[in-house]
Design a protein around this motif. Sequence first.
Motif, mmCIF file in Angstrom:
data_model
loop_
_atom_site.group_PDB
_atom_site.id
_atom_site.type_symbol
_atom_site.label_atom_id
_atom_site.label_comp_id
_atom_site.label_asym_id
_atom_site.label_seq_id
_atom_site.Cartn_x
_atom_site.Cartn_y
_atom_site.Cartn_z
ATOM 1 N N VAL A 151 0.838 -1.192 0.000
ATOM 2 C CA VAL A 151 0.000 0.000 0.000
ATOM 3 C C VAL A 151 0.877 1.247 0.000
ATOM 4 O O VAL A 151 1.869 1.328 0.733
ATOM 5 C CB VAL A 151 -0.926 0.033 1.228
ATOM 6 C CG1 VAL A 151 -1.787 1.302 1.224
ATOM 7 C CG2 VAL A 151 -1.806 -1.212 1.270
ATOM 8 N N ILE A 152 0.519 2.214 -0.828
ATOM 9 C CA ILE A 152 1.128 3.541 -0.797
ATOM 10 C C ILE A 152 0.012 4.530 -0.511
ATOM 11 O O ILE A 152 -0.880 4.728 -1.346
ATOM 12 C CB ILE A 152 1.823 3.897 -2.125
ATOM 13 C CG1 ILE A 152 2.857 2.839 -2.484
ATOM 14 C CG2 ILE A 152 2.472 5.280 -2.039
ATOM 15 C CD1 ILE A 152 3.479 3.049 -3.861
ATOM 16 N N GLU A 153 0.027 5.135 0.672
ATOM 17 C CA GLU A 153 -0.959 6.166 1.018
ATOM 18 C C GLU A 153 -0.371 7.528 0.660
ATOM 19 O O GLU A 153 0.609 7.970 1.257
ATOM 20 C CB GLU A 153 -1.304 6.116 2.500
ATOM 21 C CG GLU A 153 -2.100 4.895 2.912
ATOM 22 C CD GLU A 153 -2.625 5.013 4.336
ATOM 23 O OE1 GLU A 153 -2.723 6.145 4.861
ATOM 24 O OE2 GLU A 153 -2.927 3.957 4.927
ATOM 25 N N VAL A 154 -0.976 8.169 -0.326
ATOM 26 C CA VAL A 154 -0.489 9.451 -0.821
ATOM 27 C C VAL A 154 -1.309 10.569 -0.184
ATOM 28 O O VAL A 154 -2.552 10.551 -0.258
ATOM 29 C CB VAL A 154 -0.591 9.516 -2.358
ATOM 30 C CG1 VAL A 154 -0.092 10.853 -2.877
ATOM 31 C CG2 VAL A 154 0.211 8.381 -2.990
ATOM 32 N N LYS B 206 6.686 13.791 5.244
ATOM 33 C CA LYS B 206 6.934 13.260 6.582
ATOM 34 C C LYS B 206 5.644 13.045 7.372
ATOM 35 O O LYS B 206 5.537 12.105 8.172
ATOM 36 C CB LYS B 206 7.845 14.206 7.359
ATOM 37 C CG LYS B 206 9.286 14.221 6.876
ATOM 38 C CD LYS B 206 10.127 15.150 7.743
ATOM 39 C CE LYS B 206 11.585 15.122 7.365
ATOM 40 N NZ LYS B 206 12.408 16.007 8.225
ATOM 41 N N GLY B 207 4.679 13.890 7.117
ATOM 42 C CA GLY B 207 3.440 13.797 7.888
ATOM 43 C C GLY B 207 2.357 12.952 7.263
ATOM 44 O O GLY B 207 1.451 12.486 7.971
ATOM 45 N N GLY B 208 2.438 12.730 5.945
ATOM 46 C CA GLY B 208 1.298 12.087 5.306
ATOM 47 C C GLY B 208 1.583 10.875 4.450
ATOM 48 O O GLY B 208 0.677 10.081 4.180
ATOM 49 N N LEU B 209 2.827 10.678 3.996
ATOM 50 C CA LEU B 209 3.123 9.538 3.127
ATOM 51 C C LEU B 209 3.317 8.278 3.961
ATOM 52 O O LEU B 209 4.075 8.281 4.938
ATOM 53 C CB LEU B 209 4.391 9.815 2.308
ATOM 54 C CG LEU B 209 4.845 8.690 1.368
ATOM 55 C CD1 LEU B 209 3.804 8.441 0.278
ATOM 56 C CD2 LEU B 209 6.202 9.014 0.757
ATOM 57 N N LYS B 210 2.642 7.207 3.570
ATOM 58 C CA LYS B 210 2.782 5.921 4.262
ATOM 59 C C LYS B 210 2.911 4.807 3.222
ATOM 60 O O LYS B 210 2.158 4.766 2.249
ATOM 61 C CB LYS B 210 1.573 5.656 5.165
ATOM 62 C CG LYS B 210 1.381 6.677 6.282
ATOM 63 C CD LYS B 210 0.130 6.385 7.093
ATOM 64 C CE LYS B 210 -0.085 7.453 8.168
ATOM 65 N NZ LYS B 210 -1.335 7.208 8.939
ATOM 66 N N ILE B 211 3.857 3.914 3.453
ATOM 67 C CA ILE B 211 4.063 2.762 2.559
ATOM 68 C C ILE B 211 4.229 1.535 3.450
ATOM 69 O O ILE B 211 5.057 1.540 4.371
ATOM 70 C CB ILE B 211 5.295 2.951 1.663
ATOM 71 C CG1 ILE B 211 5.222 4.296 0.914
ATOM 72 C CG2 ILE B 211 5.395 1.802 0.663
ATOM 73 C CD1 ILE B 211 6.470 4.616 0.106
ATOM 74 N N TYR B 212 3.449 0.479 3.174
ATOM 75 C CA TYR B 212 3.500 -0.699 4.038
ATOM 76 C C TYR B 212 2.884 -1.900 3.316
ATOM 77 O O TYR B 212 2.040 -1.756 2.423
ATOM 78 C CB TYR B 212 2.754 -0.454 5.352
ATOM 79 C CG TYR B 212 1.345 0.062 5.177
ATOM 80 C CD1 TYR B 212 0.256 -0.808 5.046
ATOM 81 C CD2 TYR B 212 1.083 1.435 5.128
ATOM 82 C CE1 TYR B 212 -1.037 -0.340 4.875
ATOM 83 C CE2 TYR B 212 -0.205 1.921 4.953
ATOM 84 C CZ TYR B 212 -1.258 1.036 4.832
ATOM 85 O OH TYR B 212 -2.533 1.516 4.655
#
Length: 490
Positions: free
Chosen positions: A114-117, A196-202
């Motif tokens: 998942v890449i949360e943009v 830094k505050g909003g990008l998430k990859i997992y």
Amino acid sequence: MAFGKVPEGIITKDEYDTSIGKLKFHDGLPDEETIQKVYDNLDRSRAMHAFLDMIPMASLEAMRASLVEAGCDACHKAILFESLMDGKSLFLTGNTDTVYVCSILNLERDGPTVIEVPAGAGPGTVNDAYFRFVADMGRPGPDKGAGGKYLIVPPGYDGTVPEGHYVFHSPTYTNFNIIRGFLKDGRPDHAAALWKGGLKIYPLSLVGNQPKMEFFNVSGKVMNTIHSNDFNFFKEINECIQREPIEFLDPELRGNLAAIGIKKGQPFSPDERMTRLLTEGVALGNATARAVSFAPRSAASRLYGEDSEWQTLFEVSDHRWLDDGARTLDARTRFFYIATLNTPAIVLKMVGVGSQYALVFRDEKHQAFDGGKCYSLTLPPNVPAKDFWSVVIYDAQHRSMLQTQQLSPARNSVRHPDIKSNPDGSITLWFSPSAPEGKEANWIQTIPEKTWFAVLRLYGPGEAWFARTWRPGEVREEPEMSRKRKGAPQ
């Protein structure tokens, strides 16, 4: 046809003079010396074509290895150019205009990822191990800049896919993800904070227990993401072939690699003869790539006809380089030798969205740029760029930013608000080893005895760009300025 008569056109003569020497035959059978010559030529030719065909793969592999070396050994770890990229980093035509965040996905290890943009992201792209397009995100993606969850699925995956995700299937395990953030008030702080505050990859398997993102600030750091131009090129290719599923390349491309000893599941260990021929093949391939890159013979590479030196890297309006069903191989080679990232957004007409590019390798007299001379470039009034425009110069050797005392060899309409305009609203930029007197705000530094080329970028390109009603001036040599420039001997 009379018995015993053979048409002349199918007869092999006893001797031929060729570029690889004299070839001799006895009643159609090659002699031992000819056999050796043609096999050497065949292996050398296959090596050359492997270089040209595999530049995208080698480039992505070099990028992967560099990011892993920088600490990106898991999908939740990313490099961030927190205070922008500069000339210390070797990235193919990277720029100082946007805040890059880059990561590597390993779908074989992690499965669907998942890449949360976050909302407000600039253009983002995922490419596979052959630098083929997988997904767009951010402004040109399906979220249209509003943010969203993207799911990148590995080859052969037949599991369930959760709702609420934009789903894209990759043909390879390795994927490169890059997203650009725009400057705000000429500064990168806002975009860096956004990542830094909003990008998430997992991994999808860790939803609810995903690891915290880690960012490695690489601004000002020395990095090399450029593929090899010597025998090591084939080692880079072999790394990828061993790692990826066999189906990710078509049999023709894979067959050419197998013929020179690169085959999945087998060691790459060429003997002395083959090593010599592969090394010669790389030399020929590199020379060919440089010819098609810096002196393309296709008229389609010219933005404004033969009288102009401004060029495009997109000779066909298809991100797969297909033209009437045929792949324009030189155009693909040229693109990936000079640049990175493959996305349909680059070739689509999207007024006010994304970016457009123009490159120039020679001056108005069709001469290559000399880093010891002074040149000028005038941009007419009303540059059609909703967000901003920039001009960056590059070293022809490694196709990355020219490494000068300026660190960032560029001028940018938002990052450099002190750029001076001419009375008619046009802007003249200057290129020379030292600033012409009074032109410091509009000056980009060059290096004596080094060649260079320039890229004009328009972010949020306007209709006038696509209609060609606005065009940059040609780059002019200024001999008088060369003599009078600040600090030069009089």
